[in-house]
Write an enzyme that holds these catalytic residues in place. Structure first.
Site, PDB file in Angstrom:
ATOM      1  N   GLU A 234     112.480  49.839  50.899  1.00 16.47           N
ATOM      2  CA  GLU A 234     112.335  49.470  49.367  1.00 16.47           C
ATOM      3  C   GLU A 234     112.276  49.662  48.469  1.00 16.47           C
ATOM      4  O   GLU A 234     111.293  50.607  48.245  1.00 16.47           O
ATOM      5  CB  GLU A 234     110.621  48.134  49.720  1.00 16.47           C
ATOM      6  CG  GLU A 234     110.453  47.124  48.815  1.00 16.47           C
ATOM      7  CD  GLU A 234     109.778  45.728  49.343  1.00 16.47           C
ATOM      8  OE1 GLU A 234     109.814  45.687  50.893  1.00 16.47           O
ATOM      9  OE2 GLU A 234     108.936  45.621  48.447  1.00 16.47           O
TER      10      GLU A 234
ATOM     11  N   HIS B  49      98.219  36.127  47.489  1.00 14.73           N
ATOM     12  CA  HIS B  49      97.881  35.295  46.866  1.00 14.73           C
ATOM     13  C   HIS B  49      97.659  34.110  46.467  1.00 14.73           C
ATOM     14  O   HIS B  49      96.334  33.231  45.819  1.00 14.73           O
ATOM     15  CB  HIS B  49      98.279  35.599  44.743  1.00 14.73           C
ATOM     16  CG  HIS B  49      98.154  37.258  44.568  1.00 14.73           C
ATOM     17  ND1 HIS B  49      97.089  38.357  44.764  1.00 14.73           N
ATOM     18  CD2 HIS B  49      99.219  38.495  44.454  1.00 14.73           C
ATOM     19  CE1 HIS B  49      97.891  39.246  44.797  1.00 14.73           C
ATOM     20  NE2 HIS B  49      98.978  39.493  44.966  1.00 14.73           N
TER      21      HIS B  49
ATOM     22  N   ARG C 294      95.340  44.625  53.173  1.00 10.18           N
ATOM     23  CA  ARG C 294      94.814  45.579  52.914  1.00 10.18           C
ATOM     24  C   ARG C 294      93.558  46.091  53.747  1.00 10.18           C
ATOM     25  O   ARG C 294      92.521  45.327  54.398  1.00 10.18           O
ATOM     26  CB  ARG C 294      94.087  45.140  51.645  1.00 10.18           C
ATOM     27  CG  ARG C 294      96.050  44.600  50.285  1.00 10.18           C
ATOM     28  CD  ARG C 294      95.284  44.816  49.406  1.00 10.18           C
ATOM     29  NE  ARG C 294      94.703  46.416  49.053  1.00 10.18           N
ATOM     30  CZ  ARG C 294      96.030  46.577  47.963  1.00 10.18           C
ATOM     31  NH1 ARG C 294      96.776  46.455  47.301  1.00 10.18           N
ATOM     32  NH2 ARG C 294      95.434  47.980  47.621  1.00 10.18           N
TER      33      ARG C 294
ATOM     34  N   GLU D 279     103.167  44.484  55.229  1.00  9.98           N
ATOM     35  CA  GLU D 279     102.657  45.413  54.551  1.00  9.98           C
ATOM     36  C   GLU D 279     101.283  46.216  54.262  1.00  9.98           C
ATOM     37  O   GLU D 279     100.472  45.605  55.333  1.00  9.98           O
ATOM     38  CB  GLU D 279     102.217  45.017  53.115  1.00  9.98           C
ATOM     39  CG  GLU D 279     104.494  44.909  52.908  1.00  9.98           C
ATOM     40  CD  GLU D 279     104.032  44.008  51.316  1.00  9.98           C
ATOM     41  OE1 GLU D 279     103.046  43.853  50.437  1.00  9.98           O
ATOM     42  OE2 GLU D 279     104.997  44.341  50.896  1.00  9.98           O
TER      43      GLU D 279
ATOM     44  N   THR E 222      99.990  47.382  44.616  1.00 12.95           N
ATOM     45  CA  THR E 222     100.778  48.523  44.894  1.00 12.95           C
ATOM     46  C   THR E 222     101.461  49.396  43.452  1.00 12.95           C
ATOM     47  O   THR E 222     102.304  48.524  43.005  1.00 12.95           O
ATOM     48  CB  THR E 222     100.898  48.221  45.737  1.00 12.95           C
ATOM     49  OG1 THR E 222     100.748  47.620  46.880  1.00 12.95           O
ATOM     50  CG2 THR E 222     101.457  49.825  46.328  1.00 12.95           C
TER      51      THR E 222
ATOM     52  N   HIS F 196     100.653  41.034  53.097  1.00 17.40           N
ATOM     53  CA  HIS F 196      99.920  42.609  52.583  1.00 17.40           C
ATOM     54  C   HIS F 196      98.431  42.769  53.606  1.00 17.40           C
ATOM     55  O   HIS F 196      97.270  41.957  52.993  1.00 17.40           O
ATOM     56  CB  HIS F 196      99.972  43.329  51.496  1.00 17.40           C
ATOM     57  CG  HIS F 196      99.290  44.838  51.506  1.00 17.40           C
ATOM     58  ND1 HIS F 196      99.559  45.429  49.829  1.00 17.40           N
ATOM     59  CD2 HIS F 196      98.807  45.447  52.048  1.00 17.40           C
ATOM     60  CE1 HIS F 196      98.960  46.381  49.843  1.00 17.40           C
ATOM     61  NE2 HIS F 196      98.210  46.572  50.878  1.00 17.40           N
TER      62      HIS F 196
ATOM     63  N   ASN G 105     105.936  36.288  48.882  1.00 18.66           N
ATOM     64  CA  ASN G 105     105.021  37.259  49.452  1.00 18.66           C
ATOM     65  C   ASN G 105     103.236  36.498  49.077  1.00 18.66           C
ATOM     66  O   ASN G 105     103.346  35.685  48.385  1.00 18.66           O
ATOM     67  CB  ASN G 105     103.947  38.485  48.956  1.00 18.66           C
ATOM     68  CG  ASN G 105     103.551  39.165  49.501  1.00 18.66           C
ATOM     69  OD1 ASN G 105     101.814  38.906  49.370  1.00 18.66           O
ATOM     70  ND2 ASN G 105     103.208  40.579  49.088  1.00 18.66           N
TER      71      ASN G 105
ATOM     72  N   HIS H 276     108.487  43.992  43.673  1.00 18.96           N
ATOM     73  CA  HIS H 276     107.157  44.339  42.981  1.00 18.96           C
ATOM     74  C   HIS H 276     107.137  43.918  41.740  1.00 18.96           C
ATOM     75  O   HIS H 276     108.035  44.843  40.213  1.00 18.96           O
ATOM     76  CB  HIS H 276     106.949  45.855  42.861  1.00 18.96           C
ATOM     77  CG  HIS H 276     105.163  45.848  42.936  1.00 18.96           C
ATOM     78  ND1 HIS H 276     104.664  45.558  41.348  1.00 18.96           N
ATOM     79  CD2 HIS H 276     104.064  46.194  43.321  1.00 18.96           C
ATOM     80  CE1 HIS H 276     103.628  46.042  41.904  1.00 18.96           C
ATOM     81  NE2 HIS H 276     103.332  45.285  42.651  1.00 18.96           N
TER      82      HIS H 276
ATOM     83  N   ARG I  28      91.246  41.684  51.055  1.00 17.38           N
ATOM     84  CA  ARG I  28      90.341  41.143  49.517  1.00 17.38           C
ATOM     85  C   ARG I  28      91.209  39.613  49.194  1.00 17.38           C
ATOM     86  O   ARG I  28      90.598  39.310  48.995  1.00 17.38           O
ATOM     87  CB  ARG I  28      90.892  41.974  48.680  1.00 17.38           C
ATOM     88  CG  ARG I  28      92.367  42.751  48.155  1.00 17.38           C
ATOM     89  CD  ARG I  28      92.725  43.008  46.999  1.00 17.38           C
ATOM     90  NE  ARG I  28      92.429  44.771  46.549  1.00 17.38           N
ATOM     91  CZ  ARG I  28      92.323  45.667  46.215  1.00 17.38           C
ATOM     92  NH1 ARG I  28      93.197  45.023  44.956  1.00 17.38           N
ATOM     93  NH2 ARG I  28      91.986  46.105  46.456  1.00 17.38           N
TER      94      ARG I  28
HETATM   95  N1  PXP Z   1     106.623  44.362  48.335  1.00 19.38           N
HETATM   96  C1  PXP Z   1     105.669  45.688  48.037  1.00 19.38           C
HETATM   97  C2  PXP Z   1     106.004  46.169  48.634  1.00 19.38           C
HETATM   98  C3  PXP Z   1     104.136  44.561  47.330  1.00 19.38           C
HETATM   99  O1  PXP Z   1     103.276  45.745  47.972  1.00 19.38           O
HETATM  100  C4  PXP Z   1     104.474  43.496  47.108  1.00 19.38           C
HETATM  101  C5  PXP Z   1     102.956  43.495  46.216  1.00 19.38           C
HETATM  102  O2  PXP Z   1     102.212  43.303  47.387  1.00 19.38           O
HETATM  103  C6  PXP Z   1     105.761  43.308  46.714  1.00 19.38           C
HETATM  104  C7  PXP Z   1     106.781  43.122  47.349  1.00 19.38           C
HETATM  105  C8  PXP Z   1     105.121  41.308  46.205  1.00 19.38           C
HETATM  106  O3  PXP Z   1     105.405  41.878  44.804  1.00 19.38           O
HETATM  107  P1  PXP Z   1     104.633  41.159  43.181  1.00 19.38           P
HETATM  108  O4  PXP Z   1     103.291  40.404  44.269  1.00 19.38           O
HETATM  109  O5  PXP Z   1     103.690  41.897  42.675  1.00 19.38           O
HETATM  110  O6  PXP Z   1     106.565  40.153  42.932  1.00 19.38           O
END
Ligand code: PXP
Length: 261
Positions: free
Chosen positions: A160, A19, A54, A79, A110, A52, A16, A203, A58
């Protein structure tokens, strides 16, 4: 090899890159570029890229999604919240997969799974339109069998499992809570797999918390972001992804060897 063993053999990693966009957006402009990070992540062993979009934009922007979808050679997992705006965007871009997540403007991330059981009526048309467009649809749920049942009944392909509570327990070092959370995730993974759903998890996963999740044979994909991007500050993105990949592979191989011993 029966299909279950085949499934157990490989665990996909979705990186992901939200960030990277968070850091870019802190100053405006284009640096660091999430697309560049995505290409690097693939070089380092990511099987797919997760982003994601949003509602408040952001981190990831609309143009990031356009560029990712056009330029990635690996699957994009978008996402998104179940809103008409996001549905339009998904149908326009047709990513490989969409993961429906709950979204609140005021949250930092989330915070919990989607309440599919309570929201079936609202969610069903979103799932149907995405599936009809050829997109794999995943529901981000807490490890609760009622949520897997509801995901199944509205036609989702994938669940998931939210691993946030497990990861908090690992950080606290609370063995009792860790055992309970891992058991909930294991039970749900087996249950959802038995119902014919593909099972993913994610997550909050870190080098410390990934192993026991990677051992669960029914889980075929992990989506990991924040920790990998944070670790990249110290050792680089390539190194953080390669280390995560190696930890996942080792945990999965050890679990397989234990089973066959
Ligand atoms: N899976 C989903 C559905 C999420 O919303 C997120 C966070 O955006 C992640 C995985 C990844 O989480 P993390 O950034 O904490 O590794």
């Amino acid at each position: 090899m029966n299909p279950r063993n085949e499934k157990a053999a490989y665990l996909r990693l979705g990186v992901n890159i939200d960030h990277v966009a968070t850091i870019r957006n802190a100053r405006g402009g284009g640096h660091p570029d999430p697309l560049k990070a995505a290409l690097l992540a693939i070089e380092a062993g990511a099987d797919g890229i997760t982003a994601h979009l949003r509602e408040d934009r952001r981190h990831i922007s609309d143009s990031d999604i356009t560029r990712l979808q056009q330029q990635l050679a690996r699957p994009l997992n978008l996402e998104m919240a179940a809103t008409p705006e996001m549905l339009d965007i998904a149908l326009r871009h047709k990513p490989h997969a969409c993961c429906l997540v709950p979204e609140k403007r005021e949250e930092l991330t989330t915070e919990g799974g989607l309440d599919v059981a309570a929201g079936q009526e609202h969610l069903a048309p979103f799932v149907r339109q995405l599936v009809e467009a050829g997109i794999r649809v995943s529901m981000f749920i807490d490890p609760d069998p009622a949520q897997a049942d509801a995901s199944c009944s509205i036609g989702a392909n994938v669940v998931e499992i939210h691993t946030g509570t497990w990861c908090e327990a690992v950080i606290e070092g609370d063995q009792g809570r860790m055992d309970r959370e891992l058991a909930r995730i294991r039970t749900l993974a087996e249950y959802a797999d038995g119902r014919g759903l593909e099972v993913h998890a994610g997550h909050g996963l870190t080098f410390e918390s990934v192993g026991p999740i990677a051992e669960l044979a029914q889980i075929v994909e992990l989506n990991i972001g924040h920790f990998l991007i944070g670790e990249a500050i110290f050792g680089g993105l390539d190194s953080s992804i390669r280390r995560m990949r190696a930890l996942m592979d080792r945990a999965r191989a050890e679990a397989r060897n234990e089973k066959s011993a």
